[in-house]
Write a protein that holds these residues in place. Structure first.
Motif, PDB file in Angstrom:
ATOM      1  N   ALA A  78       3.588  67.023 -10.279  1.00 34.98           N
ATOM      2  CA  ALA A  78       4.826  66.636 -10.965  1.00 34.98           C
ATOM      3  C   ALA A  78       5.791  65.971  -9.997  1.00 34.98           C
ATOM      4  O   ALA A  78       6.451  64.977 -10.341  1.00 34.98           O
ATOM      5  N   LEU A  79       5.875  66.498  -8.776  1.00 37.47           N
ATOM      6  CA  LEU A  79       6.750  65.893  -7.775  1.00 37.47           C
ATOM      7  C   LEU A  79       6.275  64.490  -7.416  1.00 37.47           C
ATOM      8  O   LEU A  79       7.090  63.597  -7.170  1.00 37.47           O
ATOM      9  N   HIS A  80       4.955  64.264  -7.392  1.00 41.89           N
ATOM     10  CA  HIS A  80       4.422  62.917  -7.145  1.00 41.89           C
ATOM     11  C   HIS A  80       4.835  61.961  -8.249  1.00 41.89           C
ATOM     12  O   HIS A  80       5.114  60.786  -7.992  1.00 41.89           O
ATOM     13  N   THR A  81       4.855  62.460  -9.491  1.00 43.89           N
ATOM     14  CA  THR A  81       5.264  61.615 -10.613  1.00 43.89           C
ATOM     15  C   THR A  81       6.755  61.292 -10.525  1.00 43.89           C
ATOM     16  O   THR A  81       7.157  60.140 -10.697  1.00 43.89           O
ATOM     17  N   LEU A  82       7.554  62.303 -10.245  1.00 40.29           N
ATOM     18  CA  LEU A  82       9.008  62.109 -10.151  1.00 40.29           C
ATOM     19  C   LEU A  82       9.427  61.360  -8.890  1.00 40.29           C
ATOM     20  O   LEU A  82      10.370  60.570  -8.909  1.00 40.29           O
ATOM     21  N   LEU A  83       8.754  61.661  -7.784  1.00 44.75           N
ATOM     22  CA  LEU A  83       9.126  61.136  -6.471  1.00 44.75           C
ATOM     23  C   LEU A  83       7.891  60.517  -5.798  1.00 44.75           C
ATOM     24  O   LEU A  83       7.303  61.107  -4.892  1.00 44.75           O
ATOM     25  N   PRO A  84       7.486  59.336  -6.210  1.00 44.58           N
ATOM     26  CA  PRO A  84       6.284  58.730  -5.632  1.00 44.58           C
ATOM     27  C   PRO A  84       6.446  58.442  -4.133  1.00 44.58           C
ATOM     28  O   PRO A  84       7.528  58.096  -3.677  1.00 44.58           O
ATOM     29  N   ALA A  85       5.359  58.599  -3.407  1.00 47.30           N
ATOM     30  CA  ALA A  85       5.356  58.315  -1.960  1.00 47.30           C
ATOM     31  C   ALA A  85       5.037  56.841  -1.753  1.00 47.30           C
ATOM     32  O   ALA A  85       3.945  56.482  -1.337  1.00 47.30           O
ATOM     33  N   ASP A  86       6.019  55.995  -2.049  1.00 47.46           N
ATOM     34  CA  ASP A  86       5.820  54.559  -1.868  1.00 47.46           C
ATOM     35  C   ASP A  86       7.016  53.962  -1.137  1.00 47.46           C
ATOM     36  O   ASP A  86       7.834  54.699  -0.571  1.00 47.46           O
ATOM     37  N   ASP A  87       7.143  52.655  -1.160  1.00 50.62           N
ATOM     38  CA  ASP A  87       8.167  51.991  -0.338  1.00 50.62           C
ATOM     39  C   ASP A  87       9.489  51.739  -1.078  1.00 50.62           C
ATOM     40  O   ASP A  87      10.316  50.967  -0.619  1.00 50.62           O
ATOM     41  N   ARG A  88       9.741  52.411  -2.185  1.00 55.83           N
ATOM     42  CA  ARG A  88      10.981  52.186  -2.947  1.00 55.83           C
ATOM     43  C   ARG A  88      12.216  52.831  -2.306  1.00 55.83           C
ATOM     44  O   ARG A  88      13.322  52.543  -2.688  1.00 55.83           O
ATOM     45  N   TRP A  89      12.029  53.718  -1.358  1.00 56.73           N
ATOM     46  CA  TRP A  89      13.117  54.543  -0.832  1.00 56.73           C
ATOM     47  C   TRP A  89      13.907  53.833   0.256  1.00 56.73           C
ATOM     48  O   TRP A  89      13.341  53.151   1.108  1.00 56.73           O
ATOM     49  N   GLN A  90      15.211  54.002   0.243  1.00 59.87           N
ATOM     50  CA  GLN A  90      16.094  53.439   1.267  1.00 59.87           C
ATOM     51  C   GLN A  90      15.875  54.125   2.614  1.00 59.87           C
ATOM     52  O   GLN A  90      15.964  53.491   3.659  1.00 59.87           O
ATOM     53  N   HIS A  91      15.632  55.411   2.586  1.00 62.08           N
ATOM     54  CA  HIS A  91      15.394  56.212   3.793  1.00 62.08           C
ATOM     55  C   HIS A  91      13.960  55.939   4.238  1.00 62.08           C
ATOM     56  O   HIS A  91      13.017  56.356   3.579  1.00 62.08           O
ATOM     57  N   ARG A  92      13.772  55.232   5.360  1.00 65.87           N
ATOM     58  CA  ARG A  92      12.454  54.686   5.665  1.00 65.87           C
ATOM     59  C   ARG A  92      11.821  55.109   6.993  1.00 65.87           C
ATOM     60  O   ARG A  92      10.864  54.483   7.419  1.00 65.87           O
ATOM     61  N   HIS A  93      12.301  56.124   7.646  1.00 65.06           N
ATOM     62  CA  HIS A  93      11.590  56.516   8.871  1.00 65.06           C
ATOM     63  C   HIS A  93      10.417  57.434   8.505  1.00 65.06           C
ATOM     64  O   HIS A  93      10.317  57.924   7.403  1.00 65.06           O
ATOM     65  N   GLY A  94       9.520  57.662   9.446  1.00 62.57           N
ATOM     66  CA  GLY A  94       8.405  58.577   9.209  1.00 62.57           C
ATOM     67  C   GLY A  94       7.269  57.931   8.424  1.00 62.57           C
ATOM     68  O   GLY A  94       7.122  56.723   8.377  1.00 62.57           O
ATOM     69  N   SER A  95       6.477  58.777   7.806  1.00 60.41           N
ATOM     70  CA  SER A  95       5.320  58.322   7.028  1.00 60.41           C
ATOM     71  C   SER A  95       5.763  57.455   5.854  1.00 60.41           C
ATOM     72  O   SER A  95       6.884  57.590   5.377  1.00 60.41           O
ATOM     73  N   PRO A  96       4.867  56.596   5.349  1.00 52.47           N
ATOM     74  CA  PRO A  96       5.212  55.804   4.170  1.00 52.47           C
ATOM     75  C   PRO A  96       5.638  56.713   3.006  1.00 52.47           C
ATOM     76  O   PRO A  96       4.978  57.710   2.711  1.00 52.47           O
TER      77      PRO A  96
END
Length: 140
Positions: free
Chosen positions: A69-87
Protein backbone atom coordinates in the motif's frame (compact mmCIF):
# COMPACT_ATOMS: atom_id res chain seq x y z
CA UNK A 1 14.22 10.10 37.42
CA UNK A 2 11.22 8.85 39.36
CA UNK A 3 9.78 5.40 38.87
CA UNK A 4 6.64 7.06 37.43
CA UNK A 5 8.60 7.55 34.18
CA UNK A 6 11.06 5.04 32.72
CA UNK A 7 12.63 5.03 29.27
CA UNK A 8 14.88 2.78 27.19
CA UNK A 9 16.30 2.95 23.67
CA UNK A 10 16.21 -0.12 21.44
CA UNK A 11 18.78 -0.46 18.67
CA UNK A 12 17.19 -2.17 15.67
CA UNK A 13 19.06 -3.51 12.65
CA UNK A 14 16.37 -3.04 10.01
CA UNK A 15 18.66 -3.96 7.12
CA UNK A 16 18.90 -2.74 3.56
CA UNK A 17 15.40 -3.62 2.40
CA UNK A 18 11.97 -2.29 3.28
CA UNK A 19 10.76 -3.90 6.49
CA UNK A 20 8.03 -4.09 9.04
CA UNK A 21 9.78 -5.12 12.28
CA UNK A 22 7.60 -6.50 15.08
CA UNK A 23 8.58 -4.80 18.36
CA UNK A 24 5.84 -6.32 20.53
CA UNK A 25 8.11 -8.68 22.46
CA UNK A 26 10.60 -5.86 23.08
CA UNK A 27 7.76 -3.68 24.41
CA UNK A 28 6.51 -6.47 26.67
CA UNK A 29 10.01 -7.16 28.03
CA UNK A 30 10.48 -3.45 28.76
CA UNK A 31 7.13 -3.29 30.57
CA UNK A 32 7.97 -6.33 32.74
CA UNK A 33 10.89 -4.31 34.12
CA UNK A 34 9.46 -0.79 34.04
CA UNK A 35 5.78 -1.17 34.88
CA UNK A 36 5.63 -3.98 37.41
CA UNK A 37 1.91 -4.43 37.93
CA UNK A 38 1.01 -0.75 37.46
CA UNK A 39 -1.33 0.90 35.00
CA UNK A 40 -0.01 3.59 32.69
CA UNK A 41 0.94 4.44 29.13
CA UNK A 42 3.65 3.11 26.84
CA UNK A 43 4.95 5.58 24.29
CA UNK A 44 6.94 4.22 21.36
CA UNK A 45 8.90 6.80 19.36
CA UNK A 46 11.32 6.45 16.45
CA UNK A 47 13.55 9.56 16.17
CA UNK A 48 14.10 9.26 12.43
CA UNK A 49 12.64 11.31 9.56
CA UNK A 50 12.11 8.21 7.42
CA UNK A 51 10.44 5.60 9.67
CA UNK A 52 7.21 5.14 11.56
CA UNK A 53 5.39 3.09 14.18
CA UNK A 54 2.26 1.10 13.32
CA UNK A 55 -0.09 -1.09 15.33
CA UNK A 56 -1.10 -3.83 12.89
CA UNK A 57 -1.49 -7.57 12.47
CA UNK A 58 1.72 -9.33 11.43
CA UNK A 59 2.54 -12.77 10.10
CA UNK A 60 -0.64 -13.23 8.03
CA UNK A 61 0.43 -11.00 5.16
CA UNK A 62 -0.72 -7.66 6.58
CA UNK A 63 2.85 -6.44 6.98
CA UNK A 64 3.54 -7.13 3.29
CA UNK A 65 0.17 -5.56 2.42
CA UNK A 66 1.18 -2.41 4.30
CA UNK A 67 4.43 -2.16 2.33
CA UNK A 68 2.51 -2.72 -0.92
CA UNK A 69 0.00 0.00 0.00
CA UNK A 70 2.86 2.37 0.79
CA UNK A 71 4.35 1.61 -2.65
CA UNK A 72 1.03 2.57 -4.23
CA UNK A 73 0.72 5.77 -2.20
CA UNK A 74 4.42 6.67 -2.22
CA UNK A 75 6.12 5.23 -5.32
CA UNK A 76 9.92 4.95 -5.27
CA UNK A 77 10.50 6.98 -8.41
CA UNK A 78 11.94 10.34 -9.44
CA UNK A 79 8.86 12.51 -8.71
CA UNK A 80 10.17 13.65 -5.30
CA UNK A 81 11.83 17.01 -4.64
CA UNK A 82 13.98 15.46 -1.91
CA UNK A 83 16.57 13.66 -4.04
CA UNK A 84 19.57 12.43 -2.06
CA UNK A 85 20.16 8.73 -1.41
CA UNK A 86 18.65 5.84 -3.34
CA UNK A 87 16.28 6.52 -6.24
CA UNK A 88 12.88 7.50 -4.84
CA UNK A 89 14.27 8.16 -1.36
CA UNK A 90 12.21 11.35 -1.14
CA UNK A 91 9.15 9.19 -0.46
CA UNK A 92 10.81 7.89 2.70
CA UNK A 93 10.71 11.44 4.06
CA UNK A 94 6.96 11.61 3.39
CA UNK A 95 6.29 8.26 5.11
CA UNK A 96 5.85 9.72 8.65
CA UNK A 97 2.83 11.72 7.41
CA UNK A 98 1.13 8.36 6.74
CA UNK A 99 2.78 6.15 9.39
CA UNK A 100 3.55 8.44 12.34
CA UNK A 101 6.85 8.15 14.21
CA UNK A 102 5.06 7.40 17.48
CA UNK A 103 2.27 5.50 19.22
CA UNK A 104 0.93 5.70 22.77
CA UNK A 105 -0.73 2.56 24.10
CA UNK A 106 -2.49 1.65 27.36
CA UNK A 107 -0.82 -0.54 29.95
CA UNK A 108 -3.08 -2.31 32.46
CA UNK A 109 -1.60 -4.18 35.42
CA UNK A 110 1.82 -4.04 33.76
CA UNK A 111 0.64 -5.57 30.49
CA UNK A 112 0.33 -3.96 27.09
CA UNK A 113 -3.34 -3.74 26.10
CA UNK A 114 -3.39 -4.83 22.47
CA UNK A 115 -6.21 -6.43 20.53
CA UNK A 116 -6.04 -10.13 19.68
CA UNK A 117 -4.15 -9.69 16.40
CA UNK A 118 -2.39 -6.39 17.03
CA UNK A 119 1.38 -5.97 17.14
CA UNK A 120 3.60 -2.92 17.62
CA UNK A 121 5.81 -2.49 14.54
CA UNK A 122 8.59 -0.33 13.19
CA UNK A 123 7.88 0.53 9.55
CA UNK A 124 11.11 1.29 7.70
CA UNK A 125 11.11 1.93 3.95
CA UNK A 126 14.53 3.63 3.94
CA UNK A 127 17.02 1.16 2.49
CA UNK A 128 19.85 3.67 3.04
CA UNK A 129 19.69 3.55 6.86
CA UNK A 130 20.06 -0.02 8.18
CA UNK A 131 20.20 0.99 11.87
CA UNK A 132 17.32 2.49 13.82
CA UNK A 133 16.66 3.60 17.35
CA UNK A 134 13.29 3.18 19.01
CA UNK A 135 12.59 4.87 22.35
CA UNK A 136 10.19 3.11 24.72
CA UNK A 137 8.83 5.23 27.59
CA UNK A 138 6.49 4.08 30.37
CA UNK A 139 4.51 6.65 32.29
CA UNK A 140 2.60 5.43 35.37
Amino acid sequence: MSDAFTTRVLHIASGTRERVVDLTQDCEAFLREAAGDRDGLLNIFVPHATAGIAVIETGAGSDDDLLAALHTLLPADDRWQHRHGSPGHGRDHVLPAFVPPHATLPVVAGRLELGTWQSVCLVDTNKDNPRRQVRLSFLA
